[in-house]
Design an enzyme around this catalytic site. Structure first.
Site, PDB file in Angstrom:
ATOM      1  N   GLU A  18       0.782  -1.203   0.068  1.00 48.47           N
ATOM      2  CA  GLU A  18      -0.168  -0.028   0.147  1.00 48.47           C
ATOM      3  C   GLU A  18       0.845   1.252   0.159  1.00 48.47           C
ATOM      4  O   GLU A  18       0.427   2.643   0.396  1.00 48.47           O
ATOM      5  CB  GLU A  18      -0.920  -0.099   1.335  1.00 48.47           C
ATOM      6  CG  GLU A  18      -1.876  -1.383   1.189  1.00 48.47           C
ATOM      7  CD  GLU A  18      -3.363  -1.109   0.300  1.00 48.47           C
ATOM      8  OE1 GLU A  18      -3.833   0.064   0.546  1.00 48.47           O
ATOM      9  OE2 GLU A  18      -3.598  -1.958  -0.089  1.00 48.47           O
ATOM     10  N   HIS A  62      -4.535   1.721   7.250  1.00 44.08           N
ATOM     11  CA  HIS A  62      -3.130   2.001   7.056  1.00 44.08           C
ATOM     12  C   HIS A  62      -2.327   2.451   8.375  1.00 44.08           C
ATOM     13  O   HIS A  62      -2.907   3.237   9.303  1.00 44.08           O
ATOM     14  CB  HIS A  62      -3.026   3.108   6.184  1.00 44.08           C
ATOM     15  CG  HIS A  62      -3.370   2.480   4.879  1.00 44.08           C
ATOM     16  ND1 HIS A  62      -4.100   3.338   3.563  1.00 44.08           N
ATOM     17  CD2 HIS A  62      -3.279   1.421   3.904  1.00 44.08           C
ATOM     18  CE1 HIS A  62      -4.380   2.829   2.686  1.00 44.08           C
ATOM     19  NE2 HIS A  62      -3.986   1.677   2.613  1.00 44.08           N
ATOM     20  N   CYS A  87      -2.968  11.391   3.821  1.00 46.87           N
ATOM     21  CA  CYS A  87      -3.315  10.414   2.764  1.00 46.87           C
ATOM     22  C   CYS A  87      -3.009  11.200   1.280  1.00 46.87           C
ATOM     23  O   CYS A  87      -2.664  10.287   0.297  1.00 46.87           O
ATOM     24  CB  CYS A  87      -4.710   9.789   2.744  1.00 46.87           C
ATOM     25  SG  CYS A  87      -4.932   9.131   4.262  1.00 46.87           S
TER      26      CYS A  87
HETATM   27  O1  SUG Z   1      -7.808   2.982   0.324  1.00 46.91           O
HETATM   28  N1  SUG Z   1     -10.656   5.048   0.535  1.00 46.91           N
HETATM   29  C1  SUG Z   1      -9.206   4.802   0.723  1.00 46.91           C
HETATM   30  C2  SUG Z   1      -8.491   5.886   1.627  1.00 46.91           C
HETATM   31  C3  SUG Z   1      -7.217   5.883   1.519  1.00 46.91           C
HETATM   32  C4  SUG Z   1      -6.273   6.448   2.870  1.00 46.91           C
HETATM   33  N2  SUG Z   1      -5.070   6.668   2.383  1.00 46.91           N
HETATM   34  C5  SUG Z   1      -4.110   6.572   3.412  1.00 46.91           C
HETATM   35  N3  SUG Z   1      -4.476   6.101   4.692  1.00 46.91           N
HETATM   36  N4  SUG Z   1      -2.700   6.810   3.316  1.00 46.91           N
HETATM   37  C6  SUG Z   1      -8.623   3.566   1.009  1.00 46.91           C
HETATM   38  O2  SUG Z   1      -9.325   2.959   1.796  1.00 46.91           O
HETATM   39  C7  SUG Z   1     -12.792   4.737  -0.255  1.00 46.91           C
HETATM   40  C8  SUG Z   1     -13.402   4.730  -1.686  1.00 46.91           C
HETATM   41  C9  SUG Z   1     -14.773   4.514  -1.670  1.00 46.91           C
HETATM   42  O3  SUG Z   1     -15.491   3.755  -0.520  1.00 46.91           O
HETATM   43  O4  SUG Z   1     -15.567   5.034  -2.671  1.00 46.91           O
HETATM   44  C10 SUG Z   1     -11.273   4.613  -0.299  1.00 46.91           C
HETATM   45  O5  SUG Z   1     -10.870   3.944  -1.402  1.00 46.91           O
END
Ligand code: SUG
Length: 418
Positions: free
Chosen positions: A164, A230, A348
């Site tokens: 990730e 994460h 993020c």
């Molecule tokens: O991968 N949300 C992302 C958020 C990523 C956050 N990044 C970090 N923590 N670095 C994920 O979970 C939600 C999309 C949706 O539900 O439509 C989403 O992909």
């Protein structure tokens, strides 16, 4: 003379931003599934954050949104936007590349054996909607960091090992331009939720990136089960400071000891669970702040989501923190609510790269004037709102495509228009 600085590259929030509830284990994504999203407002919030950081004197870059829906991916699945089942259509349309912390893992030149800055693109293979990001991301990183005398960009680690990117990677060092200890955080189990970072992926990335000093650290099962999908939801590092929740790691005593042994000046700020519980930490995204070093004698600042200010125990803790004599001196709340509602905070939205800005393709570097132009395009072309039941609407699909094409055009990046 070293010209290495930390540059934060933010993912510009794409015109297809919507709430489809695609990320199991990400509480905000599940809670807001089915809500109306506001892509224009979302992208303007992201641009305002970049402007804010430029105004603080920080170096800033950006990445273009990827082409969505990903038609090639749907074709490989034997379907089309019109005929796809709703969960696949939503996955093909996700604007998830906005969360650039998941684009790649970056090991800056001072940390690596060959003295290049290495970037390994993340495979993001645990979540279907994110698993097809890497092709577009790789193409873009190869363009931005094309100079072979300074950068090496690697294709992702192959499946089945989930990676990730920088969201599970921290760097602790005396200063950005000196050799760092790279901390790779992996998950083993997350209770009801998936552990998205596999240790074999972390090890492979550390080998590809030619890192010299590494620590492999297990994320606590408790943290993943509480919604820390994460590591950057429960810990963040900057230069010699590690700012972490007490329950972030399975064996924190070992992590702290190793860090102190290798870098005696390391400063660990551990937030005790009895002051801020995991639940408040995750709901407020306290640790998903950008912990940055301000220019000159400014000390460090936390660029936090406004949700952290609205959470009473978190804000009380932060007031106490900056009243003390520690390295973190300033709190800067920013409004990124549209991204937050999908589980993406200030940290993020950005990928940190320590490098000489002059060696990077300048089309990816932000200036106030460029951000003004980008904001103008967003205001004109980004859809105002998207409901999940609109995702098959051909007019919406056409407007999403046109919006991105316009952005690429004004950024002179039309070669990415595919
Ligand atoms: O991968 N949300 C992302 C958020 C990523 C956050 N990044 C970090 N923590 N670095 C994920 O979970 C939600 C999309 C949706 O539900 O439509 C989403 O992909």
């Amino acid at each position: 003379m070293s010209a290495l600085v930390e540059i934060n590259f933010d993912g510009i929030i794409g015109p297809s931003h919507n709430y489809a509830g695609l990320s199991l284990g990400n509480i905000a994504s599940s809670t807001n599934a089915g809500e109306t999203a506001y892509p224009r407002e979302a992208a303007l919030q992201g641009i305002a954050k970049m402007r804010h950081n430029l105004d603080l004197g920080l170096a800033q870059g950006f990445f273009m949104p990827l082409d969505r829906p990903n038609m090639a991916w749907l074709t490989h699945l034997g379907t089309t936007v019109a005929t796809a089942e709703p969960h696949l259509r939503a996955a093909a349309l996700s604007a998830s590349s906005m969360w650039a912390a998941n684009a790649a893992t970056v090991s800056p030149a001072p940390d690596t054996i060959d003295g290049l800055c290495h970037l390994t693109v993340a495979n993001l293979q645990t979540m279907p909607h994110r698993s097809h990001e890497w092709t577009g991301t790789l193409e873009q990183l190869r363009l931005a960091f094309a100079n072979p005398d300074h950068f090496a960009v690697h294709a992702p680690v192959p499946p089945p090992f989930g990676d990730e990117g920088a969201a599970n990677h921290m760097r602790v060092c005396a200063s950005h331009d000196s050799a760092g200890i790279e901390i790779f955080v992996y998950g083993v189990s997350g209770g009801p939720f998936p552990a998205r970072q596999h240790i074999e992926a972390s090890k492979a990335v550390s080998r590809l990136n030619q890192t010299r000093s590494v620590l492999f650290v297990q994320q606590s099962e408790q943290a993943i089960a509480a919604g820390a999908f994460h590591n950057d939801v429960v810990a963040v590092a900057n230069e010699h400071v590690l700012f972490t929740h007490e329950q972030a790691f399975e064996d924190s005593a070992r992590v702290y000891q190793e860090l102190r042994d290798r870098l005696p000046e390391a400063e660990i700020i551990e937030v005790p669970a009895d002051k801020v519980g995991l639940k408040d930490a995750i709901a407020s995204y306290l640790f998903n702040a950008q912990l940055v070093s301000l220019p000159g004698e400014g000390g460090m600042a936390l660029i936090l989501p406004t949700e952290a200010q609205a959470n009473a125990p978190v804000w009380a803790y932060l007031q106490e923190l900056i009243a003390g004599n520690g390295p973190i001196r300033r709190l800067c709340p920013v409004d990124v609510r549209q991204s937050m509602a999908n589980g993406g905070g200030p940290a993020c939205l950005r990928l940190r790269v320590v490098a000489d800005p002059a060696k990077i393709d300048e089309r990816f570097m932000a200036t106030t004037q460029k951000l003004d132009e980008i904001a103008k395009t967003v205001a004109e072309y980004w859809p105002k709102s998207i409901d999940p039941d609109q995702l098959s609407d051909p007019d919406l699909i056409a407007s999403i495509h046109e919006a991105r094409t316009r952005l690429l055009d004004i950024c002179r990046l039309s070669e990415l228009d595919r």
